[in-house]
Structure formats: C-alpha cells, structure tokens
Design an enzyme around this catalytic site. Structure first.
Site, PDB file in Angstrom:
ATOM      1  N   ASP A  27       0.860  -1.182   0.000  1.00 34.67           N
ATOM      2  CA  ASP A  27       0.000   0.000   0.000  1.00 34.67           C
ATOM      3  C   ASP A  27       0.899   1.236   0.000  1.00 34.67           C
ATOM      4  O   ASP A  27       1.665   1.455   0.940  1.00 34.67           O
ATOM      5  CB  ASP A  27      -0.909  -0.020   1.229  1.00 34.67           C
ATOM      6  N   ASP A 121      -2.739   2.410  -6.156  1.00 34.12           N
ATOM      7  CA  ASP A 121      -1.683   2.480  -5.149  1.00 34.12           C
ATOM      8  C   ASP A 121      -1.636   1.288  -4.193  1.00 34.12           C
ATOM      9  O   ASP A 121      -0.894   1.329  -3.206  1.00 34.12           O
ATOM     10  CB  ASP A 121      -1.830   3.759  -4.328  1.00 34.12           C
ATOM     11  N   GLU A 122      -2.377   0.220  -4.458  1.00 34.42           N
ATOM     12  CA  GLU A 122      -2.264  -0.938  -3.579  1.00 34.42           C
ATOM     13  C   GLU A 122      -2.586  -2.217  -4.337  1.00 34.42           C
ATOM     14  O   GLU A 122      -3.336  -2.211  -5.307  1.00 34.42           O
ATOM     15  CB  GLU A 122      -3.160  -0.804  -2.341  1.00 34.42           C
TER      16      GLU A 122
END
Length: 381
Positions: A27, A121-122
């Site tokens: 993350d 983003d993860e």
C-alpha cells in the site's frame, strides 16, 4: 507494533508444510499527495490535499501532514479547510499517478505474476511460488519496498501474512513506510487486539452499533456466536465471524474482470434532508467521474451504460436504483443528470441514510488496473 524480523528457515518450512499461502499487501503511503510533494519541492512538509478547493470540492487524498489535523479522503473541501486553515489544495494529475503506478507494477512483476491490484496504489501479491529463490516472503516485501523507493522516490508500506485479510491489516499497522508480518498461528491473536474499526467494512456507524452491543475489539467479536451476529448484522455476519478468527480463504486473483467503476461515502452523521442529500450526491459525482476518467485509456473515460445509486439506511437496509441507457453515457454532464434523477425519484426518503454510493456499470473498455499500461482504477472512498 514493530516489524517482525525475517522468517527463519523453520518458519518457511512450517508454512510450506501447512500448505499456507504467502501473501504480501503493498500500500503506497498517501499516494496522490506524495506524488505531488515529490514533483513539487515547495509542497514538502506542508499539509496537502489533492482535490478541488471550491464549495463542492472533495478531498481525493491527503498528505500525512494534513491527516494530523483530521483531513481525510472523501471529506468536503470546506470541512478540510476548516480543520486545517493552511491546507494547500492541488488539482489531481492522473497522468502522473498512472505513470508512478506503472513503475510500481513493473517492480511487482519482477517477483511474481500473481498480482491483484485494488487501486492505483495498492495490490495483493502471492509469492508462495518463490521463483527467484529469495527464501522469505518478508525478505521479498523488503526488497519490493526498497526497489519502489529507488525507482519512484515514493514510500510504500507492506503487510505479510498467510491470507489476504491479515496481509491488508498488517500493511496498515506501521504506516507510513512500515512493514508488519503476521505469521502462521498468530492471526487470531493479532485480530483479537485490534479495535473493531480496523475491520474492513466497519464504518463509524457500524462501530457505534457494535459498541452498544459490547463489541469494541476483535476479541469481543470472537466471543459472539454466529446466531448473534446474524441477528444483528445480517449478511455481514459470516464475514465478521471469519474475520474475527483471522480466516480468509480468498485467493489472489490476477485477472479479474471489471464490471463497474464507482465509489461510496459513509457519513459521520446520518443525513436525511433533501438539500444535504443533493449536496452529498454532487460530491460523489465529482469523485466517481474522476475514477471513470482514470479507468479509461488513451485519455478517454471508460464507457458504460448503467448508472446505479446506492443508499444504506440507518438500520443497514440497502436500496439500489439503476437506469440503463440505450447508448454509452456521453460524458460527465449526462452521468450527473442520470444520477440526480435517480435520487430525486426517491425523495423524500423513508428515513435518514448512513451511506451513499454511485457506480457506472455495463462497461466497455475498463480492465483491471495495471492489466494494460494505460488503464487504472482509483481506490473506493
């Protein structure tokens, strides 16, 4: 909780013997805001919000300096400005976020092909098959974080465990720029010590309801039998029962088919007036349309035909209303017009709501993030 040291050979052998997966959840830390601070040195160390600063603007992301003041994503910009008068607003630059996301994806692909992106983003990574012979899932997570920093000048936090639920909890444990490992046999104990709000899907109102039922921690939740949970939480009961015991059998899915793009917002206070509902819908329209644009390719928004409005009432009952058009939604204005019509058709509501959501479905051209280099999806609210 500090990051655990790398597993020993005995730890790895035991995990292999039990047939357990080795899952990493990566993350990025305050991703959008961190990209802005990286690219504009004047923003370093300042409270930054990515989003519109206008009366109907919404915070899409907040730097850690802003979070100290209580600024959070999906918060109305006027509220964020009131909490942090020195807050600096920056308009989103999705091309920059996509490029950083592509760089991160290439780092992941060096270590495994089993990558399940959740957003720009993860992502989950299954590294059970240690194709590089590194010898430790924790070591792989460390190398991934180091490589991301070297290639993007951004920091990432990671959680390592034997299932997805625990890995995601672990990645949030030592943020920012942290690492946490939950080893076989430790899952139930780890979850027992967590406040109930750390469970995915438990928002402020659900937490308040659980508190009234004497459930404040994972241990409290474990003490409730499945009949009690079904009585009070309906379809969510089975998830809560398993999660309290650190159980999650879902595999990492590398090729999911996207069926919709959307987002939802859980309110700190229930709302029921027409004016408040209309204002909230406008905020959600703005955020979701940004996601629709980000999920497309070649600079064009993803195309869809069905607009769905979701309302969750204070008693947790969910109502959805949808309109399917005979053509692709032409643009933001048509998307907003359909969404407004769906809400207006239900006003006045039978009672206040705790959550509102909006999606564009029946898609053409929306692929899972990172499946191609020019596609991406943003995190849900």
């Amino acid at each position: 909780m500090a990051a655990h040291p790398p597993e020993s050979d005995d730890d790895e052998a035991r995990q292999d013997q039990l047939g357990l997966r080795k899952i990493i959840h990566v993350d990025m830390d305050a991703f959008f805001a961190s990209v802005e601070q990286r690219d504009n040195p004047e923003l370093k160390g300042k409270p930054v919000a990515v989003g519109g600063a206008g009366g109907r603007g919404v915070v899409a992301a907040a730097s850690y300096e802003a979070r100290v003041f209580g600024v959070r994503s999906a918060m109305p910009s006027v509220t964020a400005s009131r909490l942090c008068p020195d807050l600096v607003f920056v308009r989103p630059r999705f091309d920059a976020y996509k490029e950083a996301s592509r760089q991160i994806r290439r780092v992941f692909e060096h270590y495994t092909d089993l990558i399940e992106p959740l957003s720009l983003d993860e992502a989950y990574l299954d590294v059970t098959d240690d194709r590089l012979g590194i010898g430790s899932a924790t070591r792989i997570a460390t190398l991934i974080r180091q490589e991301i920093r070297a290639k993007t000048r951004l920091t990432a936090s990671a959680g390592v465990s034997y299932n997805k639920f625990l890995a995601k909890l672990a990645s949030d444990q030592n943020k920012p720029d942290g690492l946490c490992v939950i080893r076989p046999g430790q899952g139930a104990a780890f979850v027992a010590g967590l406040p109930i709000r750390r469970f995915h899907g438990v928002g402020p109102k659900a937490e308040e309801r659980m508190q009234r039922l004497g459930i404040a921690t994972g241990a409290d939740l474990t003490a409730k039998n499945i009949a009690f949970l079904r009585q009070h939480f309906g379809s969510m009961a089975d998830y809560l029962y398993r999660a309290a015991r650190g159980i999650d059998l879902r595999p990492v899915r590398a090729h999911r088919i996207r069926k919709s793009v959307g987002g939802e917002r859980t309110f700190s206070e229930d709302i029921g007036s027409g004016a408040a509902l209309r204002d909230t819908l406008e905020n959600i329209i703005a955020i979701v349309w940004d996601r629709i644009e980000a999920a497309g390719s070649d600079g064009q928004p993803v195309r869809g035909r069905t607009v769905t409005l979701k309302l969750k009432f204070t008693d947790f009952r969910i109502m959805t209303r949808a309109t399917s058009l005979p053509h692709w939604v032409a643009g933001r204005d048509e998307f907003a017009t359909v969404a407004r019509a769906l809400l207006e058709a239900e006003l006045p509501l039978r009672g206040p709501i705790r959550l509102m959501g909006l999606t564009l479905g029946n898609l053409e051209g929306a692929e899972e993030p990172w499946q191609r280099p020019d596609t991406a999806q943003l995190s849900l609210l």
